[in-house]
Design a protein around this motif. Structure first.
Motif, short mmCIF file in Angstrom:
data_model
loop_
_atom_site.label_atom_id
_atom_site.label_comp_id
_atom_site.label_asym_id
_atom_site.label_seq_id
_atom_site.Cartn_x
_atom_site.Cartn_y
_atom_site.Cartn_z
N VAL A 1 0.85 -1.19 0.00
CA VAL A 1 0.00 0.00 0.00
C VAL A 1 0.89 1.24 0.00
CG1 VAL A 1 -1.80 1.26 1.22
CG2 VAL A 1 -1.80 -1.25 1.24
N ALA A 2 0.79 2.05 -1.04
CA ALA A 2 1.67 3.21 -1.19
C ALA A 2 1.54 4.20 -0.04
CB ALA A 2 1.39 3.90 -2.53
N LYS A 3 0.32 4.39 0.47
CA LYS A 3 0.12 5.34 1.55
C LYS A 3 0.88 4.94 2.80
CE LYS A 3 -3.48 8.00 3.94
NZ LYS A 3 -4.95 8.22 4.10
N ASP A 4 1.12 3.65 2.99
CA ASP A 4 1.90 3.20 4.14
C ASP A 4 3.34 3.71 4.06
OD1 ASP A 4 -0.31 1.84 5.08
OD2 ASP A 4 0.35 -0.12 4.37
N GLY A 5 3.88 3.77 2.84
CA GLY A 5 5.21 4.33 2.65
C GLY A 5 5.23 5.80 3.03
N TYR A 6 4.22 6.53 2.58
CA TYR A 6 4.11 7.96 2.92
C TYR A 6 4.05 8.14 4.44
CZ TYR A 6 1.55 12.33 3.77
OH TYR A 6 1.14 13.55 4.25
N ASN A 7 3.26 7.32 5.11
CA ASN A 7 3.13 7.44 6.57
C ASN A 7 4.41 7.07 7.31
OD1 ASN A 7 0.44 8.31 6.47
ND2 ASN A 7 -0.37 6.22 6.51
N ALA A 8 5.28 6.28 6.66
CA ALA A 8 6.53 5.85 7.29
C ALA A 8 7.66 6.87 7.13
CB ALA A 8 6.97 4.51 6.72
N ALA A 9 7.46 7.89 6.33
CA ALA A 9 8.53 8.84 6.03
C ALA A 9 8.89 9.68 7.26
CB ALA A 9 8.13 9.75 4.87
N THR A 10 10.20 9.85 7.49
CA THR A 10 10.71 10.66 8.59
C THR A 10 11.88 11.50 8.11
OG1 THR A 10 12.35 9.04 9.36
CG2 THR A 10 10.10 8.84 10.23
N ARG A 11 12.26 12.48 8.90
CA ARG A 11 13.40 13.33 8.54
C ARG A 11 14.70 12.54 8.50
NH1 ARG A 11 13.01 18.19 12.73
NH2 ARG A 11 12.45 16.42 14.06
N GLU A 12 14.78 11.48 9.31
CA GLU A 12 16.00 10.67 9.38
C GLU A 12 16.05 9.59 8.32
OE1 GLU A 12 13.87 11.05 11.98
OE2 GLU A 12 14.96 12.69 12.96
N GLY A 13 14.91 9.31 7.66
CA GLY A 13 14.85 8.14 6.79
C GLY A 13 14.82 6.88 7.63
N GLY A 14 15.30 5.79 7.09
CA GLY A 14 15.32 4.55 7.86
C GLY A 14 15.62 3.36 7.00
N HIS A 15 15.56 2.18 7.60
CA HIS A 15 15.75 0.96 6.84
C HIS A 15 14.95 -0.17 7.47
CE1 HIS A 15 19.01 0.51 9.88
NE2 HIS A 15 18.75 -0.77 9.77
N ILE A 16 14.65 -1.16 6.66
CA ILE A 16 13.90 -2.33 7.11
C ILE A 16 14.59 -3.58 6.56
CG2 ILE A 16 11.70 -1.10 7.18
CD1 ILE A 16 10.96 -2.65 4.57
N GLN A 17 14.24 -4.73 7.14
CA GLN A 17 14.57 -6.00 6.52
C GLN A 17 13.30 -6.83 6.48
OE1 GLN A 17 17.60 -7.15 9.39
NE2 GLN A 17 16.27 -8.77 10.18
N SER A 18 13.24 -7.74 5.53
CA SER A 18 12.03 -8.53 5.33
C SER A 18 11.68 -9.32 6.59
CB SER A 18 12.20 -9.47 4.14
OG SER A 18 13.35 -10.29 4.28
N LYS A 19 10.40 -9.40 6.87
CA LYS A 19 9.93 -10.14 8.03
C LYS A 19 10.22 -11.63 7.89
CE LYS A 19 6.23 -6.78 8.85
NZ LYS A 19 4.77 -6.55 8.83
N ASN A 20 10.24 -12.11 6.66
CA ASN A 20 10.54 -13.51 6.38
C ASN A 20 11.92 -13.64 5.75
OD1 ASN A 20 7.91 -14.72 7.08
ND2 ASN A 20 7.16 -13.60 5.31
N ARG A 21 12.50 -14.82 5.87
CA ARG A 21 13.64 -15.19 5.06
C ARG A 21 13.12 -16.02 3.88
NH1 ARG A 21 17.93 -17.32 9.64
NH2 ARG A 21 18.24 -15.31 10.72
N TYR A 22 13.96 -16.13 2.86
CA TYR A 22 13.58 -16.88 1.66
C TYR A 22 14.65 -17.91 1.38
CZ TYR A 22 10.41 -12.98 1.49
OH TYR A 22 9.46 -12.05 1.84
#
Length: 212
Positions: free
Chosen positions: A140-161
């Motif tokens: 959902v694109a709006k979720d990306g918008y809601n996650a935006a911060t001045r510092e930015g950030g990073h994530i890793q996938s909840k699952n491994r593949y």
């Protein structure tokens, strides 16, 4: 924050042949170090604008699955692209309107014909407030918008593949994504990381694998 993976929610098996660690490391470095085009002069004439860099440092193709604007529009809309590629997309204020440019874009990274990893990035250059960037695991694109911060950030996938390499050896990986605020560029980096190879991955890039 440590670059070591968090405990995964699960391990998902995919049919794709996973490339070996040495080849992956080289291709990741080459992709991240690639220089992307800067904003055009026409874009810079806009009241508010952002030139976004998207680097796909994985062996997988991706596609756009959702778009969201709180204000503004695309100047150059994002599209799908292939493995180990760098591209740009850009956003600006709406035509005939003195607005900022704020929104998000969601992508699917296709791990095989049935499985994808979905992520949404957010980007903002508002009339009032700070430039922001963000990323979240979502289609959902709006979720990306809601996650935006001045510092930015990073994530890793909840699952491994989990897949197999060319020799039939089982191989696991996860997806890591960084979001870094900026105007030209605002940077998003998608990276494939082999489980057990995180230290080599960090060493091979001087510990700066998350940034351009």
């Amino acid at each position: 924050m440590s670059d070591s993976p968090n405990p995964p929610n699960g391990i998902i098996e995919i049919l794709t042949i996973i490339i070996d660690a040495a080849t992956l490391s080289k291709k990741v470095i080459d992709t991240i170090q690639e220089v992307v085009p800067g904003a055009s002069d026409d874009l810079k004439e806009k009241f508010h604008w952002i030139n976004c860099s998207l680097k796909n440092a994985t062996q997988f193709h991706y596609s756009v699955v959702d778009n969201y604007f709180d204000s503004g529009r695309y100047w150059k809309a994002p599209g799908g692209d292939g493995p180990f590629t760098s591209t740009t997309f850009s956003c600006c204020n709406g035509d005939g309107a003195v607005t900022g440019v704020t929104g998000g874009t969601a992508f699917s990274l296709w791990l095989d014909s049935k499985h994808s990893f979905d992520f949404a990035v957010g980007w903002t250059d508002p009339i009032l407030g700070s430039m922001k960037a963000g990323v979240v695991e979502s289609a959902v694109a709006k979720d990306g918008y809601n996650a935006a911060t001045r510092e930015g950030g990073h994530i890793q996938s909840k699952n491994r593949y989990k897949g197999k390499d060319e020799k039939g050896v089982p191989t696991e990986f996860y997806i890591r994504i960084s979001a870094s605020p900026g105007k030209d560029p605002m940077s998003f980096v998608v990276q494939q990381v082999l489980v057990g190879d995180e230290k080599n991955d960090e060493d091979s890039t001087g510990g700066e694998i998350m940034a351009e």
